[in-house]
Design an enzyme around this catalytic site. Structure first.
Site: not given
Ligand code: FPP
Length: 233
Positions: A2, A19, A113
């Site tokens: 966000d 973005h 990961l």
């Protein structure tokens, strides 16, 4: 992730610039997670509600996703990152979905990961999909309704192969769950930072983990009687 829009607005730039910077930050945070020993990172990249944004912003986000998926497989393989996705993936635009499937296949062997992208994801829709699949099993007499437990529901969610999150990091100071992992966040610790996602760096991740480490996780019990999550009430 966000705060991309506000990050761009602060500089007088179009939202897509924010973005773009947010997408660049994904690599930085993956590497920081590996340094911290984090094994699962789930990023809320595109919600079911995000389709309501202006068409040019949605199209720009899909292009950024495609670019990320084609350019970052090498980074993922170098760092041992296995890519997965949750959400209604079949409803993503064809080019993004195909690149996603290819990147998932090309990183499937990695073990350090697990990076999960929540794409066309909504927590309520996820529960609806789980209920539909449980109901189908009941209809086919593979499952008796009396046997349905919390574990049955967990095992029908998109996240069935992943542990519930230990920590939710909310950037840009938002104090909402925003339809994210509604079932899985039941006992998750929440860390809210005012940092906007493009500015959220390794030191902010470290601060969030230190904050998490200072928490007393009680899963609904008293301090004296700490149960495991499976015994939680
Ligand atoms: C929230 O910021 C962010 C999004 C809705 C999109 C996040 C997507 C990307 C960073 C790019 C594509 C994904 C990957 C994994 C490369 P916001 O627009 O709500 O910001 P604001 O709250 O400041 O307006």
């Amino acid at each position: 992730m966000d705060g991309n829009g506000r990050w761009a607005k602060e500089r007088g730039w179009p939202r897509l610039k924010g973005h773009e910077q947010g997408a660049l930050n994904v690599e930085r945070i993956c590497e920081a997670c590996i340094d911290e020993g984090v094994e699962f990172l789930t990023l809320y990249a595109f919600s079911t509600e995000n389709w309501k944004r202006p068409a040019h912003e949605v199209a720009g986000l899909m292009l950024l996703l495609e670019r990320f998926l084609s350019e970052k497989v090498a980074m993922m393989n170098r760092n041992g990152v296995r890519l997965t996705a949750i959400g209604r993936i079949a409803d993503l635009p064809g080019p993004a979905r195909k690149r996603l499937e290819r990147a998932i296949g090309e990183t499937a062997h990695n073990t350090r990961l697990t990076l999960t992208l929540a794409l066309n994801y909504g927590g309520r829709d996820e529960i609806v999909d789980a209920v539909r699949s449980i109901a189908a099993e009941v209809g086919e007499r593979k499952l008796d309704p009396s046997q349905i437990s919390a574990e049955t529901i967990s095992n029908h969610l998109y996240t069935r192969t992943m542990p519930d999150p230990d920590l939710l990091i909310r950037t840009s100071g938002e104090m909402r769950i925003s339809n994210f992992l509604l079932w899985q966040l039941s006992y998750t610790e929440i860390h809210v930072t005012r940092k906007l996602w493009p500015d959220f760096g390794a030191e902010d991740l470290h601060a969030a983990i230190l904050d998490y480490a200072s928490r007393d996780r009680r899963y609904g019990s008293s301090v004296e009687n700490l149960p495991s999550p499976s015994n939680a009430s």
